[in-house]
Design an enzyme around this catalytic site. Structure first.
Site, PDB file in Angstrom:
ATOM      1  CG  MET A 274     -19.049 -17.869   6.429  1.00 46.21           C
ATOM      2  SD  MET A 274     -17.943 -16.799   7.385  1.00 46.21           S
ATOM      3  CE  MET A 274     -17.779 -15.406   6.276  1.00 46.21           C
ATOM      4  NE  ARG A 275     -28.598 -17.859   5.851  1.00 46.33           N
ATOM      5  CZ  ARG A 275     -28.545 -19.142   6.118  1.00 46.33           C
ATOM      6  NH1 ARG A 275     -28.474 -19.559   7.364  1.00 46.33           N
ATOM      7  NH2 ARG A 275     -28.585 -20.029   5.143  1.00 46.33           N
ATOM      8  CB  ALA A 276     -24.036 -13.345  11.055  1.00 39.76           C
TER       9      ALA A 276
END
Length: 671
Positions: A274-276
């Site tokens: 989910m970092r993107a």
């Protein structure tokens, strides 16, 4: 003090400048990784950014640059009362490639900690960079454990130092910027993901723009102060715009529509985790603030995707970074559409309802296999000449790579940190203690106490403290893993030219290259065919470059095996002088045949025995095929003092005994 090159005077490189400015507006974006060839103003632009950052208010005398309005309650120099504030320029701290972990995170005064029981902490570069810029040139050459420490601090906004039971924590919030030349090796995908944005830079191919670059650089070199003065107004305007964008940033609204577009884009491009999504959201918000808007638009989401996603789609070192912009536009359009949109035409954009050609048919509906491929196999399976010239075959495509197990160099080395062979390193399990040479980095506490204990009465000890001398200190000896030089010697002669066979050979070498990438090795490539051998790729950390050279490797002609081995011997000799601590692993890919010149087999044997005499660890990948096998590759392995393995045995499920064979052969040779 040297006058930096003005940021606004950098010609072109729009994406680079935008990414740096967005991080200046919102450091929460997570930093920038700048990838590109040498001489493309990467370092110049980063150093110029520091002059644009607004001044920071700090607590006077605080070594950790605490904000007087909100001082860090755990600051080692605290507690701070908010008095004695002062303004100074934002710092840009450079992290050298050869820095130690103690230089990065800080170090404790071991002597005072043991003798006096006090936490005498000397701050590192992370402390100096707090509320400023931390710049790492050639970040891909930085040791992996340093990159891990660096990126963890950037993500948490704090640095934790643990040394022999003494703990120190301090704030470490900085704009992280890394630059790298991909030709010198790649970062691991896990580390790439920790950089918020990435930018690919290249020199302009427009003559007018190149002329302007040269003109400005010459003017700056002649009189830096005068050149900077000419750009002072532009610099001041950008600085004011950064301040205004920072003030506007908390007021920018990221609506549900923009969030849906962000989520749909990350899902469509199959990025991990989910970092993107989070980075895209922060980048789009910073873009809106930079443009003076309080709402995030679709164009902000698109630009954020172009900066935040390309490096996150890279699964292995052979994947080219980048983003399909047509697919991006389609995804953004679909995720922004209304529920009442008409269904798409089932016949597609062509509208004619014509069926697509089947996989067996060519573009005109004919048989795709009707025309034989130039340079392919003939009816009898023998290689046919390509159109490029007599005796030379067109390059065959590599088969799909497969997973291999490690081939290790026997013994214990002392080379660069990696993941292949056993070595004495700064990190790993403790195996003993020794007297430190130079600065003490890893204290062996028990050995230090044992060394000091017999002398306490002679030193007049009367209290609970330990009377310690520098001669008592002991360095912990640790064993970990090192990276090696894996030198591939690939037979590209006519005996290897059957396309299906060469495709399998290239697939095997590609698999070993992928393994070398994961184990942080240097790689080199020597090829031989016709009448000579050549160094297709000098030893490098870039397996990408090796894969490209391998893919375009032509085949044909005689088999000058001795020339290939002698060329490899020269390469290893030169590398031994350049980096004597890095041990080599020789991988010869051949069927063992030797033709051309007088006594080619005997000459190849003498060349092979050179490696055996120098105890070079070696593996011969036997490419011989067919019902009749001559066993020449096995004989070559014996001359090398190594082991032979077939292409089938190279796979992970069949190679379990190969490491033992390499070690056992070398041990017998040493005995």
């Amino acid at each position: 003090m040297t006058t930096p090159f003005p940021f606004t005077a950098v010609v072109g490189q729009d994406d680079l400048r935008l990414a740096l400015l967005l991080n200046a507006v919102s450091p929460a974006v997570g930093g920038v990784l700048v990838r590109g060839e040498k001489g493309t103003a990467k370092s110049t632009a980063v150093r110029a950014l520091a002059a644009l950052l607004p001044e920071v208010e700090v607590v006077a005398g605080c070594r950790f640059s605490c904000d007087p309005a909100a001082p860090d309650p755990t600051c080692p120099d605290g507690p701070h009362t908010g008095e004695g504030a002062e303004a100074r320029d934002a710092r840009m701290v450079e992290l050298p490639v050869g820095a130690s972990e103690d230089r990065l995170v800080g170090a404790l005064d071991i002597e005072r900690a043991l003798a006096e029981g006090v936490k005498a902490f000397e701050p590192g570069l992370l402390a100096s960079a707090n509320r400023g810029i931390l710049y790492v040139d050639e970040v891909n050459l930085l040791h992996d454990h340093l990159v891990d420490v660096l990126l963890d601090a950037a993500a948490m906004g704090a640095s934790y130092v643990e040394r022999e039971g003494v703990s120190v924590r301090h704030a470490a919030r900085f704009l992280l910027v890394g630059t790298m030349n991909p030709e010198e090796g790649e970062l691991r995908p896990q580390l790439l993901d920790r950089f918020g944005l990435t930018v690919e830079v290249a020199a302009s191919r427009e003559p007018d723009q190149r002329v302007e670059v040269v003109r400005r650089r010459l003017a700056y070199d002649d009189d830096p102060a005068a050149f900077a003065a000419r750009w002072a107004d532009e610099e001041r305007a950008v600085r004011q715009r950064i301040v205004a964008a920072r003030e506007l940033l908390p007021k920018v609204r990221l609506g549900d529509g923009a969030l849906k577009q962000i989520a749909a884009t990350c899902a469509a491009f199959e990025v991990d985790g989910m970092r993107a999504d989070i980075v895209m959201a922060r980048t789009a918000t910073a873009l809106a603030a930079w443009d003076g808007r309080s709402d995030v638009l679709a164009e902000d989401v698109r630009q954020a995707a172009l900066l935040a996603l390309p490096h996150r789609r890279r699964r292995n070192p052979f994947d080219a970074p980048g983003l399909d912009e047509d697919k991006l536009d389609q995804t953004l359009q679909e995720s922004a559409g209304d529920d009442d949109d008409p269904e798409p035409d089932p016949d597609g954009p062509g509208g004619g309802g014509q069926p697509s050609p089947s996989p067996e048919e060519g573009p005109q509906g004919g048989d795709a296999g009707a025309q034989p491929e130039a340079g392919g196999d003939g009816a009898d399976g023998e290689p046919q000449p390509a159109a490029g010239g007599a005796g030379e075959q067109a390059p065959a495509r590599a088969a799909e790579p497969f997973r291999t197990k490690a081939l290790t160099v026997p013994g214990v080395g002392a080379g660069a940190a990696g993941r292949r062979s056993r070595a004495r390193t700064e990190r790993g399990r403790t195996t003993g203690a020794l007297r430190p040479r130079g600065t003490l980095t890893k204290l062996h506490l028990a050995a230090t106490v044992r060394a000091a204990a017999p002398h306490q009465r002679a030193r007049g000890r009367s209290g609970p403290g330990l009377v310690l001398r520098r001669d008592d200190l002991r360095q912990a000896a640790r064993e970990g893993r090192e990276g090696n030089l894996v030198l591939f010697v690939v037979d590209a002669s006519g005996s290897m030219a059957a396309r299906q066979r060469m495709s399998a050979v290239k697939g095997a070498v590609l698999s070993l290259l992928l393994d070398a990438y994961q184990r942080r090795d240097k790689v080199g490539l020597v090829t031989f065919r016709g009448t000579a051998a050549e160094v297709a790729l000098p030893p490098t950390s870039s397996v990408d470059a090796a894969a490209v050279r391998l893919e375009s490797l032509p085949t044909g002609g005689r088999t000058p095996l001795a020339a290939g081995l002698l060329k490899a011997h020269d390469v290893l000799r030169v590398e031994r002088l350049r980096d004597p601590s890095r041990r080599a692993l020789l991988v010869v890919v051949t069927d063992g045949r030797a033709t051309g010149g007088p006594e080619p087999v005997a000459l190849a044997g003498r060349a092979a025995r050179l490696f055996g005499a120098e105890s070079v660890a070696s593996v011969v990948v036997d490419c011989e095929s067919g019902p009749v096998r001559l066993g020449l590759a096995g004989r070559l392995a014996e001359e090398l003092g190594g082991t032979a393995v077939t292409l089938d045995e190279l796979r992970a499920d069949a190679i379990a005994g190969l490491v033992r064979d390499v070690r056992g052969t070398t041990s017998r040779r040493a005995a």
